[in-house]
Design a protein around this motif. Structure first.
Motif, PDB file in Angstrom:
ATOM      1  N   UNK A  49       0.847  -1.191   0.000  1.00 17.79           N
ATOM      2  CA  UNK A  49       0.000   0.000   0.000  1.00 17.79           C
ATOM      3  C   UNK A  49       0.883   1.242   0.000  1.00 17.79           C
ATOM      4  N   UNK A  50       0.401   2.291  -0.656  1.00 19.50           N
ATOM      5  CA  UNK A  50       1.084   3.592  -0.636  1.00 19.50           C
ATOM      6  C   UNK A  50       0.219   4.591   0.115  1.00 19.50           C
ATOM      7  N   UNK A  51       0.853   5.330   0.988  1.00 19.31           N
ATOM      8  CA  UNK A  51       0.231   6.436   1.679  1.00 19.31           C
ATOM      9  C   UNK A  51       0.978   7.663   1.192  1.00 19.31           C
ATOM     10  N   UNK A  52       0.327   8.503   0.378  1.00 21.35           N
ATOM     11  CA  UNK A  52       1.073   9.516  -0.361  1.00 21.35           C
ATOM     12  C   UNK A  52       0.461  10.908  -0.257  1.00 21.35           C
ATOM     13  N   UNK A  53       1.335  11.863   0.018  1.00 20.74           N
ATOM     14  CA  UNK A  53       0.966  13.277  -0.003  1.00 20.74           C
ATOM     15  C   UNK A  53       0.720  13.670  -1.459  1.00 20.74           C
ATOM     16  N   UNK A  54      -0.045  14.711  -1.675  1.00 17.85           N
ATOM     17  CA  UNK A  54      -0.292  15.171  -3.046  1.00 17.85           C
ATOM     18  C   UNK A  54       0.733  16.212  -3.464  1.00 17.85           C
ATOM     19  N   UNK A  55       0.959  17.222  -2.618  1.00 19.82           N
ATOM     20  CA  UNK A  55       1.860  18.314  -2.972  1.00 19.82           C
ATOM     21  C   UNK A  55       3.237  18.064  -2.370  1.00 19.82           C
ATOM     22  N   UNK A  56       4.174  17.666  -3.230  1.00 24.12           N
ATOM     23  CA  UNK A  56       5.547  17.379  -2.792  1.00 24.12           C
ATOM     24  C   UNK A  56       6.523  17.883  -3.842  1.00 24.12           C
ATOM     25  N   UNK A  57       7.761  18.091  -3.414  1.00 22.59           N
ATOM     26  CA  UNK A  57       8.785  18.413  -4.413  1.00 22.59           C
ATOM     27  C   UNK A  57       9.130  17.152  -5.221  1.00 22.59           C
ATOM     28  N   UNK A  58       9.643  17.330  -6.378  1.00 29.34           N
ATOM     29  CA  UNK A  58      10.119  16.249  -7.250  1.00 29.34           C
ATOM     30  C   UNK A  58       9.040  15.193  -7.479  1.00 29.34           C
ATOM     31  N   UNK A  59       7.887  15.626  -7.948  1.00 32.36           N
ATOM     32  CA  UNK A  59       6.835  14.686  -8.311  1.00 32.36           C
ATOM     33  C   UNK A  59       5.605  14.815  -7.447  1.00 32.36           C
ATOM     34  N   UNK A 104      -9.608  18.010  -5.607  1.00 25.34           N
ATOM     35  CA  UNK A 104      -8.530  17.069  -5.295  1.00 25.34           C
ATOM     36  C   UNK A 104      -9.062  15.668  -5.008  1.00 25.34           C
ATOM     37  N   UNK A 105     -10.138  15.603  -4.242  1.00 31.00           N
ATOM     38  CA  UNK A 105     -10.703  14.288  -3.909  1.00 31.00           C
ATOM     39  C   UNK A 105     -11.184  13.577  -5.169  1.00 31.00           C
ATOM     40  N   UNK A 106     -11.857  14.309  -6.050  1.00 32.28           N
ATOM     41  CA  UNK A 106     -12.328  13.700  -7.304  1.00 32.28           C
ATOM     42  C   UNK A 106     -11.158  13.249  -8.174  1.00 32.28           C
ATOM     43  N   UNK A 107     -10.102  14.043  -8.208  1.00 29.84           N
ATOM     44  CA  UNK A 107      -8.917  13.664  -8.987  1.00 29.84           C
ATOM     45  C   UNK A 107      -8.279  12.410  -8.402  1.00 29.84           C
ATOM     46  N   UNK A 108      -8.228  12.327  -7.072  1.00 27.37           N
ATOM     47  CA  UNK A 108      -7.672  11.141  -6.412  1.00 27.37           C
ATOM     48  C   UNK A 108      -8.508   9.906  -6.737  1.00 27.37           C
ATOM     49  N   UNK A 109      -9.811  10.056  -6.675  1.00 27.74           N
ATOM     50  CA  UNK A 109     -10.710   8.936  -6.991  1.00 27.74           C
ATOM     51  C   UNK A 109     -10.549   8.502  -8.446  1.00 27.74           C
ATOM     52  N   UNK A 110     -10.380   9.475  -9.329  1.00 22.99           N
ATOM     53  CA  UNK A 110     -10.214   9.154 -10.754  1.00 22.99           C
ATOM     54  C   UNK A 110      -8.934   8.346 -10.991  1.00 22.99           C
ATOM     55  N   UNK A 111      -7.949   8.521 -10.119  1.00 21.46           N
ATOM     56  CA  UNK A 111      -6.701   7.762 -10.226  1.00 21.46           C
ATOM     57  C   UNK A 111      -6.777   6.427  -9.491  1.00 21.46           C
ATOM     58  N   UNK A 112      -7.950   6.124  -8.920  1.00 17.26           N
ATOM     59  CA  UNK A 112      -8.133   4.840  -8.255  1.00 17.26           C
ATOM     60  C   UNK A 112      -7.791   4.823  -6.776  1.00 17.26           C
ATOM     61  N   UNK A 113      -7.674   5.990  -6.161  1.00 20.88           N
ATOM     62  CA  UNK A 113      -7.358   6.036  -4.727  1.00 20.88           C
ATOM     63  C   UNK A 113      -8.422   5.293  -3.928  1.00 20.88           C
ATOM     64  N   UNK A 140      -3.639   3.033  -3.155  1.00 24.33           N
ATOM     65  CA  UNK A 140      -3.065   4.324  -2.765  1.00 24.33           C
ATOM     66  C   UNK A 140      -4.068   5.086  -1.910  1.00 24.33           C
ATOM     67  N   UNK A 141      -3.570   5.602  -0.794  1.00 25.98           N
ATOM     68  CA  UNK A 141      -4.335   6.521   0.038  1.00 25.98           C
ATOM     69  C   UNK A 141      -3.618   7.867  -0.058  1.00 25.98           C
ATOM     70  N   UNK A 142      -4.350   8.885  -0.502  1.00 25.45           N
ATOM     71  CA  UNK A 142      -3.775  10.224  -0.606  1.00 25.45           C
ATOM     72  C   UNK A 142      -4.069  11.025   0.652  1.00 25.45           C
ATOM     73  N   UNK A 143      -3.076  11.833   1.049  1.00 27.23           N
ATOM     74  CA  UNK A 143      -3.255  12.783   2.140  1.00 27.23           C
ATOM     75  C   UNK A 143      -2.777  14.146   1.650  1.00 27.23           C
ATOM     76  N   UNK A 144      -3.431  15.203   2.132  1.00 27.53           N
ATOM     77  CA  UNK A 144      -3.041  16.543   1.691  1.00 27.53           C
ATOM     78  C   UNK A 144      -3.432  17.591   2.724  1.00 27.53           C
ATOM     79  N   UNK A 145      -2.680  18.670   2.753  1.00 31.87           N
ATOM     80  CA  UNK A 145      -3.018  19.823   3.577  1.00 31.87           C
ATOM     81  C   UNK A 145      -3.826  20.831   2.765  1.00 31.87           C
ATOM     82  N   UNK A 146      -3.897  20.620   1.474  1.00 39.88           N
ATOM     83  CA  UNK A 146      -4.583  21.557   0.584  1.00 39.88           C
ATOM     84  C   UNK A 146      -6.095  21.403   0.682  1.00 39.88           C
ATOM     85  N   UNK A 147      -6.767  22.511   0.559  1.00 42.62           N
ATOM     86  CA  UNK A 147      -8.234  22.523   0.529  1.00 42.62           C
ATOM     87  C   UNK A 147      -8.730  22.846  -0.891  1.00 42.62           C
ATOM     88  N   UNK A 148      -7.847  22.717  -1.857  1.00 46.71           N
ATOM     89  CA  UNK A 148      -8.200  23.050  -3.238  1.00 46.71           C
ATOM     90  C   UNK A 148      -9.357  22.175  -3.713  1.00 46.71           C
TER      91      UNK A 148
END
Length: 135
Positions: free
Chosen positions: A48-58, A88-97, A77-85
Motif C-alpha cells: 500500500x502507498x500512503x502519499x501526499x499530493x503536494x511534494x517536491x520532485x513529483x 482534489x478528492x475527485x482527482x484522487x478517486x479518478x486515479x483509483x485512490x 493508494x491513500x492520498x493525504x493533503x493539507x490543501x483545501x483546493x
C-alpha cells in the motif's frame, strides 16, 4: 507482514505516520519526495502507498499516473493533503485512490482505511489487478 510506503515531504508527519503504522504491525518504508517514492515502489513493491499530493520532485497524482504506466496498478493508494483546493478528492478517486484524507486527519480513521484497503487487496488481489489493468 504488510509493507506500506509513505511518500511525504514533511519529515515530522512521515515519522508520526511510520510510528503509528509500525505500532499497528506494519513494515514501513518512507520517501521524502515523489521521485524517491516512485523508485521505492518499483523496487520494493509495497502492499500500500500512503502519499501526499503536494511534494517536491513529483506530485502525488503524477506519481500515481506513472505507477499505472509501469504496471503497478494493483497497489492501493491513500492520498493525504493539507490543501483545501477544489477537485482534489475527485482527482484522487479518478486515479483509483482507495481513500483520501485532508490534514489534519483522524489517525484512527486513517489506520482503519489502511486496514480496509489491505483486507480488500487480500480478498481479491487478482481481480483488483485485472480491473486496474483494463482501465
Amino acid at each position: 507482514m504488510k509493507r506500506i510506503l509513505i511518500v511525504e515531504d514533511d519529515t515530522k508527519i512521515a515519522a508520526a505516520l511510520a510510528i503509528r503504522l509500525e505500532a499497528a504491525g506494519y513494515s514501513v518504508l518512507t520517501a521524502p519526495d515523489g521521485l524517491t517514492g516512485l523508485k521505492l515502489a518499483v523496487e520494493q513493491r509495497p502492499d500500500l502507498l500512503l502519499m501526499d499530493i503536494w511534494m517536491p520532485v513529483g506530485l502525488g497524482f503524477s506519481v500515481a499516473q506513472r505507477m499505472q504506466s509501469l504496471g503497478l496498478n494493483g497497489i492501493p493508494i491513500i492520498f493525504i493533503t493539507a490543501s483545501r483546493a477544489r477537485g482534489l478528492k475527485k482527482a484522487a478517486e479518478a486515479l483509483g485512490a482507495v481513500a483520501f484524507f485532508e490534514k489534519p486527519y483522524d489517525s484512527q480513521a486513517l489506520l482503519s482505511a489502511v486496514a480496509e484497503a489491505l483486507k480488500s487487496q487480500d480478498n481479491a488481489p487478482s481481480e483488483h489487478c485485472a480491473a486496474a489493468a483494463v482501465v
